[in-house]
Every structure is written in C-alpha cells, then in structure tokens.
Design an enzyme around this catalytic site. Structure first.
Site, mmCIF file in Angstrom:
data_model
loop_
_atom_site.group_PDB
_atom_site.id
_atom_site.type_symbol
_atom_site.label_atom_id
_atom_site.label_comp_id
_atom_site.label_asym_id
_atom_site.label_seq_id
_atom_site.Cartn_x
_atom_site.Cartn_y
_atom_site.Cartn_z
ATOM 1 C CG ASP A 128 -24.016 -34.968 -0.882
ATOM 2 O OD1 ASP A 128 -23.210 -34.049 -0.596
ATOM 3 O OD2 ASP A 128 -23.884 -36.132 -0.481
ATOM 4 C CG ASN A 185 -21.852 -19.812 -2.477
ATOM 5 O OD1 ASN A 185 -21.148 -18.958 -1.933
ATOM 6 N ND2 ASN A 185 -22.960 -20.276 -1.922
ATOM 7 C CE1 TYR A 235 -14.245 -22.179 4.877
ATOM 8 C CE2 TYR A 235 -12.914 -20.373 5.725
ATOM 9 C CZ TYR A 235 -13.985 -20.823 4.974
ATOM 10 O OH TYR A 235 -14.781 -19.912 4.317
ATOM 11 C CB SER A 288 -9.903 -18.461 5.669
ATOM 12 O OG SER A 288 -10.457 -17.678 6.703
ATOM 13 C CE LYS A 310 -14.235 -21.716 1.300
ATOM 14 N NZ LYS A 310 -15.219 -21.812 0.190
#
Length: 255
Positions: free
Chosen positions: A62, A89, A153, A142, A157
C-alpha cells in the site's frame, strides 16, 4: 540490449499495470534485479514469473502507508543486498467538478500520487546513499499545466515536479540524483484496442506536435536513461514524454 543495470536493484511502485509494467520490463531487460510493488499481488506474481523469479521480487504494498513502504524497501534490501534505483510510479487520477470534490477525494489523490513519493524517498534514502543511486518519479503533463475537472491531480503532480527539484538539492551532497518523467496520454496494447481509443487519440492530436500516443515502453526508455550512468550529471530535471503537448501555448489551430 545494453546491460546498464547488471547487478543493480530497482524498486518500481505501481508495477501491476500500464507504465509500471513497461518500466519493470525495461529494467529487467537491462539486467536489473527488479522489486515490484503494488496492491494487486496476483498481477505482480504474473509479471514476476515473466521476468524471472531469480531476479524479481513481488511485494504487495500500500503505497499510501509509510510503514508499508518501509517494509517493502527492507524486503528489497534483504533479498538483493542493495538498492540502487527507486521509481515512484504509483498514481491515480480522479475527475471531479471542484465544488463537488470531497475531502476524501482530495486526500486519496494526494496520498496516492504525492505521499507515496515522500514515503518512498524516505525509505530508500539510507540505501541510496550507500549506492549513490537515483530516484525517478513519474509526474504528468498535468503537473505542468491545468486541466478541467482534475484539480486534485494537477495539484498532486505539480507537487511531485517541485518535490523533484527540492530533493535534487537535498540529496545531491550524497551523490543521489532525483529526476522526473512527465507523460501525457500513454496506452498499452489493451488500452489502444478499446473502441473509444481512436476518438481519444484524435482529441489529443489536436493539441500535440506529434500524432499518436506514447506507450509504456516509451516512458520506460526515458526512465532508464535518467536512472543510468548516461545521465550521471542530470538531476532536478523534468523530462516530458508527451508528444509535445506541453510545448504548445494551448491555443487552437488558428490557420
């Protein structure tokens, strides 16, 4: 293929699908011991069998849990004796109208995309200091600009992008390099074969310098370059692998 990672150990989070699978395959092809980390152990086991059990370790992880990331990292070192590369990733997007976004939505996106990078870097750092290794994080186009209905998001990012720059300075004195790859639309064979894929690609083509789409192998090529000795004097950089979408002004075709 050149064996740039012979005898080295690489951790790849989010290794159960898509870009993570492509990255794991490329490192394995270049001789690395590969530690596969994700929630879906059954998917990891299938990939581990493909890559070879002698040089692969699958760990159900996790990535939003600091303890789980510490345990996975220790399992990697226990198995292979060293840790040379961390590829952060794991990530997810969540489309929401901003005023309808809940705190739970926000925290889920931040935990998965940003906190996982923090937890991974802290867990890996003692070992990366010893190996003078590197971290490669996967951000996104993004993270370099805004999108409709992807506020969380975009924020997560974007934070990964600047986390990369800050870590480059903090870890540089130890010889540890930190870089980021920023993909845009990336499709594997299964995704590209979906009925709606052609329309999606066409919409992206209207905004990009190159037509088509990147594959997990394209992203993996950039990641392995940044992790390799070929990039020994590169740190704190963000490498878009996006067909030129972030090179544009965002304006429509005027002629």
């Amino acid at each position: 293929m050149e064996q740039r990672f012979e005898g080295r150990t690489v951790v790849v989070t989010g290794a159960s699908s898509g870009i993570g699978v492509g990255i794991a395959r490329r490192f394995a092809a270049e001789g690395a011991n590969v530690v596969l980390a994700a929630r879906r152990k059954d998917h990891l086991d299938v990939l581990a069998a493909e890559l070879g059990a002698d040089r692969t370790l699958a760990v159900a992880t996790d990535v939003t849990s600091q303890d789980a990331m510490q345990e996975m990292t220790q399992a990697a070192v226990d198995r292979f004796g060293t840790l040379d590369v961390l590829v952060s990733n794991a990530g997810m997007g969540l489309g929401r109208v901003f005023e309808e976004m809940t705190l739970r939505d926000w925290r889920l996106v931040m935990n998965t995309n940003l906190d996982s990078c923090f937890f991974g870097a802290q867990a890996a750092l003692p070992h990366l200091k010893q190996s003078r290794g590197s971290i490669v994080q996967i951000a996104s186009a993004s993270g370099l600009g805004g999108d409709r209905m992807l506020t969380a998001y975009n924020a997560a990012k974007g934070a990964v992008v600047n986390l990369t720059r800050g870590l480059a300075f903090d870890l540089g004195p130890f010889g540890v390099r930190v870089n980021t790859v920023a993909p845009s639309l990336t499709l594997d064979e299964e995704d590209a074969g979906r009925p709606d894929a052609a329309g999606l690609i066409e919409r992206f083509d209207q905004r990009r310098a190159l037509t088509g789409f990147s594959t997990p192998a394209d992203i993996a090529a950039a990641v392995t370059f940044l992790a390799s000795p070929d990039a020994r004097f590169i740190t704190g950089t963000v490498l878009p692998v996006d067909g030129g979408i972030t090179a544009g002004s965002g304006q429509p075709n005027l002629f």
